[in-house]
Design a protein around this motif. Structure first.
Motif, short mmCIF file in Angstrom:
data_model
loop_
_atom_site.label_atom_id
_atom_site.label_comp_id
_atom_site.label_asym_id
_atom_site.label_seq_id
_atom_site.Cartn_x
_atom_site.Cartn_y
_atom_site.Cartn_z
N PHE A 120 0.83 -1.20 0.00
CA PHE A 120 0.00 0.00 0.00
C PHE A 120 0.87 1.26 0.00
CE2 PHE A 120 -2.48 3.30 2.16
CZ PHE A 120 -3.68 3.25 1.43
N GLN A 121 1.91 1.25 0.81
CA GLN A 121 2.80 2.41 0.86
C GLN A 121 3.67 2.51 -0.39
OE1 GLN A 121 4.31 3.09 5.23
NE2 GLN A 121 3.94 0.90 4.96
N HIS A 122 4.13 1.37 -0.88
CA HIS A 122 4.98 1.34 -2.08
C HIS A 122 4.21 1.84 -3.30
CE1 HIS A 122 7.85 -0.04 -5.04
NE2 HIS A 122 6.94 -0.83 -5.59
N LEU A 123 2.94 1.47 -3.41
CA LEU A 123 2.13 1.84 -4.58
C LEU A 123 1.39 3.15 -4.40
CD1 LEU A 123 0.65 -1.67 -5.50
CD2 LEU A 123 2.36 -0.37 -6.79
N GLY A 124 1.47 3.74 -3.23
CA GLY A 124 0.83 5.02 -3.01
C GLY A 124 -0.68 4.96 -2.96
N GLY A 125 -1.24 3.90 -2.35
CA GLY A 125 -2.68 3.85 -2.16
C GLY A 125 -3.39 2.70 -2.83
N TYR A 126 -2.65 1.75 -3.40
CA TYR A 126 -3.25 0.54 -3.95
C TYR A 126 -2.90 -0.64 -3.05
CZ TYR A 126 -3.44 3.40 -8.20
OH TYR A 126 -3.66 4.41 -9.10
N PHE A 127 -3.76 -1.66 -3.11
CA PHE A 127 -3.56 -2.83 -2.25
C PHE A 127 -2.96 -3.99 -3.06
CE2 PHE A 127 -7.18 -0.51 -0.44
CZ PHE A 127 -6.75 -0.33 0.87
N VAL A 128 -2.16 -4.81 -2.40
CA VAL A 128 -1.66 -6.04 -3.03
C VAL A 128 -2.35 -7.28 -2.45
CG1 VAL A 128 0.58 -5.03 -3.56
CG2 VAL A 128 0.27 -6.24 -1.39
N SER A 129 -3.14 -7.10 -1.42
CA SER A 129 -3.85 -8.22 -0.80
C SER A 129 -5.35 -7.96 -0.70
CB SER A 129 -3.27 -8.49 0.60
OG SER A 129 -4.04 -9.42 1.30
N PHE A 130 -5.73 -6.74 -0.31
CA PHE A 130 -7.13 -6.39 -0.08
C PHE A 130 -7.80 -6.04 -1.40
CE2 PHE A 130 -10.17 -2.93 1.41
CZ PHE A 130 -11.16 -3.82 1.75
N MET A 131 -8.26 -7.06 -2.13
CA MET A 131 -8.80 -6.85 -3.47
C MET A 131 -10.19 -6.23 -3.46
SD MET A 131 -6.52 -7.47 -5.67
CE MET A 131 -5.01 -7.26 -4.75
N SER A 132 -10.91 -6.33 -2.36
CA SER A 132 -12.21 -5.65 -2.28
C SER A 132 -12.01 -4.14 -2.39
CB SER A 132 -12.92 -5.99 -0.96
OG SER A 132 -13.24 -7.36 -0.91
N GLY A 133 -10.98 -3.64 -1.73
CA GLY A 133 -10.67 -2.22 -1.81
C GLY A 133 -10.31 -1.80 -3.21
N ASN A 134 -9.49 -2.62 -3.89
CA ASN A 134 -9.13 -2.31 -5.28
C ASN A 134 -10.35 -2.36 -6.19
OD1 ASN A 134 -6.42 -1.93 -4.70
ND2 ASN A 134 -5.82 -4.00 -5.25
N GLY A 135 -11.24 -3.31 -5.93
CA GLY A 135 -12.45 -3.42 -6.74
C GLY A 135 -13.34 -2.20 -6.60
N THR A 136 -13.49 -1.71 -5.37
CA THR A 136 -14.29 -0.51 -5.13
C THR A 136 -13.67 0.69 -5.83
OG1 THR A 136 -15.06 -1.32 -2.99
CG2 THR A 136 -15.19 1.05 -3.37
N MET A 137 -12.36 0.84 -5.72
CA MET A 137 -11.69 1.96 -6.39
C MET A 137 -11.83 1.87 -7.90
SD MET A 137 -8.23 2.87 -4.24
CE MET A 137 -7.47 1.24 -4.32
N LEU A 138 -11.74 0.67 -8.45
CA LEU A 138 -11.90 0.49 -9.89
C LEU A 138 -13.28 0.96 -10.34
CD1 LEU A 138 -10.89 -0.61 -12.62
CD2 LEU A 138 -11.79 -2.85 -11.94
N ALA A 139 -14.32 0.56 -9.62
CA ALA A 139 -15.68 0.96 -9.97
C ALA A 139 -15.86 2.47 -9.88
CB ALA A 139 -16.69 0.26 -9.05
N VAL A 140 -15.30 3.07 -8.83
CA VAL A 140 -15.42 4.53 -8.65
C VAL A 140 -14.77 5.27 -9.80
CG1 VAL A 140 -14.66 6.47 -7.23
CG2 VAL A 140 -15.64 4.44 -6.15
N HIS A 141 -13.58 4.84 -10.19
CA HIS A 141 -12.87 5.54 -11.26
C HIS A 141 -13.51 5.29 -12.63
CE1 HIS A 141 -9.65 7.27 -8.92
NE2 HIS A 141 -9.42 6.11 -8.33
N LEU A 142 -14.16 4.16 -12.79
CA LEU A 142 -14.84 3.89 -14.06
C LEU A 142 -16.11 4.72 -14.21
CD1 LEU A 142 -14.50 0.01 -14.41
CD2 LEU A 142 -13.51 1.73 -15.93
N VAL A 143 -16.83 4.87 -13.11
CA VAL A 143 -18.13 5.55 -13.15
C VAL A 143 -17.99 7.06 -13.00
CG1 VAL A 143 -20.36 5.75 -11.99
CG2 VAL A 143 -19.31 3.50 -12.29
N SER A 144 -16.94 7.52 -12.37
CA SER A 144 -16.76 8.96 -12.12
C SER A 144 -15.56 9.47 -12.89
CB SER A 144 -16.56 9.21 -10.62
OG SER A 144 -17.63 8.66 -9.87
#
Length: 211
Positions: free
Chosen positions: A27-51
């Protein structure tokens, strides 16, 4: 599920700690992306696609890549378990250890190996082809804590919630350690995670021999 064999509780808790540790570093290395918590990445993906207004250049592509690599890691781990029914658990953990060791020295590409490793880690505990203990996704663990606490209140169990609480606490402790050590050691902090996975492989080997 997790109650099926108490001998595996300490190993599962240790691997949850490992997952939290790696996720915090990623999370720190990527500046806000997860390497394990894929639910969080999925939510962010949907937000960026729709907005579109909130979409940053390259964000969707990065999230899609992380999600795809995670699924790929799960597939690799599962295939190992299917092909090596006796020692698959040990081999999966050796694979995780190797990927994390490589990630410690990959620099900008480290996240790719980390995500595959975290996906494969979920194949550590399987029963009848399905994950029996999830060590990287803690939402389900929180649900189990709530369910088993409710059963305790209803008089249908007493301590069945404790293993799930141990998983959650292990993950939280690991994330705290990762958050603390990354600013000090950078990506070389993953060397400790690789060593922990090797210890997990050794523990799994001893448990299998005892069965």
């Amino acid at each position: 599920m997790i109650r099926s064999d108490r001998r595996f509780w300490p190993l599962a808790t240790g691997l949850a700690l490992l997952a939290g540790y790696v996720d915090a570093i990623g999370f720190q290395h990527l500046g806000g992306y997860f390497v394990s918590f894929m639910s969080g990445n999925g939510t962010m993906l949907a937000v960026h696609l729709v907005s579109p207004d909130g979409r940053m250049r390259g964000t969707v592509e990065i999230l899609a890549l992380l999600l795809g690599l995670f699924v790929g890691g799960v597939m690799i781990g599962t295939l190992i378990r299917l092909w090596l029914s006796r020692h698959g658990q040990v081999v999966v953990l050796l694979l995780v250890a190797g990927l994390l060791a490589v990630a410690a020295f990959l620099g900008g590409w480290a996240a790719l190996a980390m995500v595959v490793a975290m996906g494969a880690l979920n194949a550590t505990f399987e029963r009848d082809g399905e994950v029996s203990i999830g060590v990287t996704y803690m939402t389900g663990t929180l649900v189990k804590i709530g369910q088993h606490l409710a059963r305790t209140i209803a008089g249908r169990g007493r301590w069945s919630w404790v293993p799930y609480l141990a998983l959650w606490a292990g993950f939280l402790l690991g994330a705290g350690l990762g958050a603390w050590l990354f600013p000090l050691w950078g990506m070389t902090a993953l060397a400790a995670a690789s060593g922990a996975a090797l210890l997990g492989a050794g523990a799994a080997w001893r448990l299998q021999r005892a069965i």
